[in-house]
Design an enzyme around this catalytic site. Structure first.
Site, short mmCIF file in Angstrom:
data_model
loop_
_atom_site.label_atom_id
_atom_site.label_comp_id
_atom_site.label_asym_id
_atom_site.label_seq_id
_atom_site.Cartn_x
_atom_site.Cartn_y
_atom_site.Cartn_z
N ASP A 282 0.93 -7.67 2.42
CA ASP A 282 1.09 -6.24 2.14
C ASP A 282 2.58 -5.86 2.07
O ASP A 282 3.10 -5.17 2.95
CB ASP A 282 0.36 -5.43 3.21
N SER B 22 3.97 2.25 8.51
CA SER B 22 3.75 1.29 7.44
C SER B 22 5.05 1.01 6.72
O SER B 22 5.77 1.93 6.36
CB SER B 22 2.74 1.81 6.44
N HIS C 128 0.82 -1.22 0.00
CA HIS C 128 0.00 0.00 0.00
C HIS C 128 0.85 1.26 0.00
O HIS C 128 0.38 2.33 -0.37
CB HIS C 128 -1.05 -0.01 1.12
N1 ARG Z 1 -4.76 0.83 7.37
C1 ARG Z 1 -3.45 0.81 6.78
C2 ARG Z 1 -2.82 2.20 6.82
O1 ARG Z 1 -3.24 3.03 7.55
C3 ARG Z 1 -3.45 0.19 5.44
C4 ARG Z 1 -4.17 0.92 4.35
C5 ARG Z 1 -4.14 0.28 3.00
N2 ARG Z 1 -4.98 -0.87 2.89
C6 ARG Z 1 -6.28 -0.84 2.54
N3 ARG Z 1 -6.96 -1.95 2.49
N4 ARG Z 1 -6.91 0.29 2.28
O2 ARG Z 1 -2.20 2.74 5.94
N1 GLU Z 2 -1.18 1.55 7.47
C1 GLU Z 2 -0.58 2.58 8.27
C2 GLU Z 2 0.46 3.41 7.51
O1 GLU Z 2 0.30 3.67 6.35
C3 GLU Z 2 -0.03 1.97 9.48
C4 GLU Z 2 -1.15 1.63 10.31
C5 GLU Z 2 -1.20 2.53 11.51
O2 GLU Z 2 -1.75 3.64 11.44
O3 GLU Z 2 -0.67 2.06 12.52
O4 GLU Z 2 1.40 3.91 8.06
#
Ligand code: ARG
Ligand code: GLU
Length: 721
Positions: A221, A656, A85
């Site tokens: 991921d 991330s 991502h």
């Molecule tokens: N929640 C994660 C972050 O904050 C991953 C986001 C990407 N994945 C998704 N299914 N949208 O970045």
């Molecule tokens: N997916 C998040 C990022 O892009 C990390 C998840 C979080 O917020 O801990 O950094």
């Protein structure tokens, strides 16, 4: 009863020492504050192994990837691993309907096949240093606010200039503990970073937005890139003659796996947290700001989803836009819930009562911190409206809000230049070149159908949610000429503006005839943009900034106060997108009544979810084959393949792509998310439920090797049993 119990636990926790897992620590202070505890929990190396100013250390393998992620070096030839991502928009940029790397994945089977990314950079930290006394040189407490800020800025500039003079390094000075401490960071930025491999989204983003922020999770991921340097191993612009960068450190990769209770450490760049805010801040977010923004984004997402479901091109065009909108949308909901369960507002209020008692017990303390809670209360009372209006406005002009209107607004500078004598023809042409790029970018990923629906829907919400004092003239024409009918107004706007027509806009930008210019000056999309802009700059921003400055001063003082009040506790500073170390242990959690989650997911779970028929759980054929033949090679563990695991490390957005390391400093996973029950950890950490989610490095190896057949990549890795 349960509530009371949580309050007591948290009470101990907020005022007492940080418990298991909480904290994002400063790498050069590990020796002083953390290393004993880390070692007692299973870390087998030294603080110097993590961060050394004299010899190569783990920090040389950790980087900022792109604008807001972390990545790490995993080979001596510049190979880096981060999240799928984090590379998402880069992968998208190489994709089309016929050649869709988001959908099908991409693997370079030799270095020649790697893909060049003109706008991608990575940044390594060379050194850091406490520069507090130099930043605060000449600064006193009773100085006027603006004077103080200017002096600090000047001191910082000087430090940065000195640190970078005669080098190719960049540097910045960052504030810690809300302006109570400052560190200098000297960095090296690499500009030639190529895409090496990415699994299809049905692996990298398996579970899609259904599973985002959730455990149990089954996403692979991860994505691979390679950093290139010139022949002296120094940063260079892209050139075919560049060679793989040789980092001073790269992580060995453990194939031994993880088990419950194992030490883990996350080394990366957490973006921003607010652990020390007063109760009023939490009230503002959970009662006012988040609900309004959730409501708005729900509308945006429903409209996008509708068109994406029915059109393959729109699905690609809006994939990244949709993902970024739904991401915070879902987290906000989790934060409201998580803070509610913790009774976070009450916990903070109790703390504030105690703090006030402590302050009032001594005239000296009273002199310094007296009234601070009252001042906070007063400030937040007016701040809430400004914060709401400002966040809402960002959602209109940015964040996939009113796309045509924002696009029209990007021509404002050109108009202002054209009207005066102050600009040369060269300057105007340079601006037109920039707009040419803007035109390309805008129309490449644009659906008029979506924008025509989101625009009126968002303005309805603005009218409903944002106080009247921030309406300016936005609704004047709508009320006067359209009897308040936003839809009718927008229908007319969309049928008369030129900014929805790529050819006309392009032609206009290249010819810039006087007649056209006059006509475009009165374009309704541009006119509407100006109404929004005027409200933003005249009615919202000045008050918002003024109150933020007040809050900044209060925060600085309050942080000092809290630290004095609880002088035996070691405080970690709020995240500020600087390099930090979080450590904890692998472990599941009790998610809700009677639901205990285990710490590891496996390939079997991917196929369980597949059976539900939800399209977010689609699986590529090749993976189905491997599964049906149980063809797991060396990666089989108990008849399946490990996929993701959870641990108690305190992480946030920006983490991330961060390397997740075991007690020997070997890579065991790549951090990519947090579990939904614990996303309030940006504001209040709950050791019972806050978990970071990592892709198990063995799953990444399995995908590279067995799924993609890119096993040649494994040869440059340092795999340790
Ligand atoms: N929640 C994660 C972050 O904050 C991953 C986001 C990407 N994945 C998704 N299914 N949208 O970045
Ligand atoms: N997916 C998040 C990022 O892009 C990390 C998840 C979080 O917020 O801990 O950094």
């Amino acid at each position: 009863m349960i509530r009371f119990f949580t309050i007591v636990i948290l009470w101990v926790f907020v005022v007492g020492r940080a418990l298991a897992g909480e904290g994002m620590w400063i790498p050069i202070l590990l020796e002083k504050y953390n290393i004993d505890e880390m070692q007692s929990k299973g870390f087998q190396l030294t603080a110097e192994d993590i961060f050394s100013l004299n010899q190569s250390s783990m920090k040389d393998a950790v980087m900022v990837f792109g604008g807001g992620c972390t990545g790490s070096m995993i080979s001596a030839e510049g190979l880096l691993i981060t999240n799928h991502h984090c590379g998402y928009s880069v992968i998208q940029s190489h994709s089309s309907v016929t050649n869709d790397y988001l959908k099908d994945g991409f693997w370079a089977y030799s270095k020649e096949e790697e893909l060049v990314n003109p706008n991608l950079q990575v940044r390594f930290l060379k050194r850091m240093e406490d520069v507090t006394s130099r930043v605060l040189h000449g600064v006193s407490d009773d100085m006027a606010r603006s004077h103080r800020a200017n002096l600090i800025r000047r001191n910082m500039d000087k430090i940065v200039t000195e640190a970078t003079e005669g080098t190719h390094y960049t540097a910045s000075v960052e504030s810690f503990y809300h302006g109570n401490q400052y560190f200098l960071f000297v960095n090296e930025v690499f500009r030639d970073v190529r895409l090496v491999g990415a699994p299809p989204s049905s692996i990298g983003k398996y579970g899609g937005d259904t599973d985002n922020w959730m455990w149990p999770r089954h996403s692979g991921d991860f994505a691979l890139f390679r950093v290139y340097a010139d022949s002296n191993n120094q940063p260079a612009d892209y050139s075919p003659g560049n060679v793989p960068y040789q980092p001073a450190w790269h992580f060995p990769i453990s194939t031994a796996g993880v088990k419950e209770g194992d030490f883990t450490m996350v080394f990366g760049y957490p973006g921003s947290t607010s652990q020390y805010v007063p109760s009023f801040h939490l009230q503002m977010l959970t009662e006012t700001v988040y609900p309004a923004l959730i409501d708005l984004r729900t509308a945006k997402l429903n409209i996008m989803n509708h068109y994406m479901d029915n059109d393959a091109l729109v699905r690609i065009q809006y994939a990244s836009k949709n993902a970024s909108l739904s991401n915070a949308w879902k987290r906000w909901k989790g934060e409201i819930r998580g803070l509610g369960i913790l009774d976070a507002v009450a916990v903070k209020q109790m703390f504030e009562a105690d703090f006030t008692q402590w302050v009032e017990a001594h005239p000296e303390r009273y002199n310094r911190y007296g009234n601070i809670i009252d001042l906070y209360r007063d400030t937040y009372e007016s701040y809430i409206d400004y914060r709401l209006a400002r966040d809402f406005m960002m959602e209109l002009i940015g964040r996939r809000g009113l796309e045509t209107i924002r696009f029209a607004g990007s021509f404002e500078k050109l108009f202002s230049m054209y009207g005066t004598e102050n600009f040369t023809k060269e300057q105007i042409d340079a601006e037109r070149d920039k707009l040419e790029i803007e035109i390309n970018n805008h129309f490449k990923d644009f659906s008029l159908s979506i924008d025509r629906e989101i625009t009126p829907a968002a303005m309805h919400k603005y009218r409903k949610s944002v106080p009247q004092q921030f309406h300016g003239n936005i609704f004047k024409d709508i009320d006067a000429k359209y009897k308040g009918d936003v839809n009718a107004f927008m229908t007319n706007l969309f049928s008369t503006t030129i900014f929805t027509d790529e050819n006309i806009v392009r032609q206009f930008n290249s010819s810039l005839s006087k007649r056209q210019l006059r006509q475009v000056q009165n374009d309704p999309a541009l006119a509407f943009f100006r109404q929004l802009r005027d409200v933003y700059y005249n009615d919202i921003l000045p008050g918002f900034n003024r109150l933020n400055q007040t809050l900044d001063s209060l925060n600085r003082l309050y942080m000092q106060g809290i630290m004095a009040f609880d002088s035996t506790r070691v405080f970690y500073p709020d995240a500020n997108f600087t390099l930090r170390v979080a450590y904890g242990r692998v472990g599941g959690y009790l998610a809700r009544d009677a639901v205990q989650y285990q710490y590891q997911t496996t390939l079997d779970g991917i196929f369980e979810k597949f059976a539900t028929g939800n399209p977010d759980y689609a699986i590529p054929l090749r993976l189905q084959e491997l599964y049906h033949q149980r063809d797991y090679g060396n990666y089989a563990v108990n008849g399946t393949v490990p996929v993701c695991f959870v641990a108690t490390n305190h992480t946030t957005g920006g983490n991330s792509g961060s390397p997740v390391l075991n007690g020997r400093g070997e890579l065991i996973g790549v951090n990519f998310d947090r579990a939904w029950e614990g996303v309030m950890s940006d504001l209040m950490f709950n050791p019972e439920q806050c978990r970071n989610i990592s892709v198990d490095i063995r799953y990444a190896l399995f995908i590279i090797d067995k799924f993609a057949g890119a096993s040649y990549l494994l040869e440059e890795l340092n795999l340790v049993p």
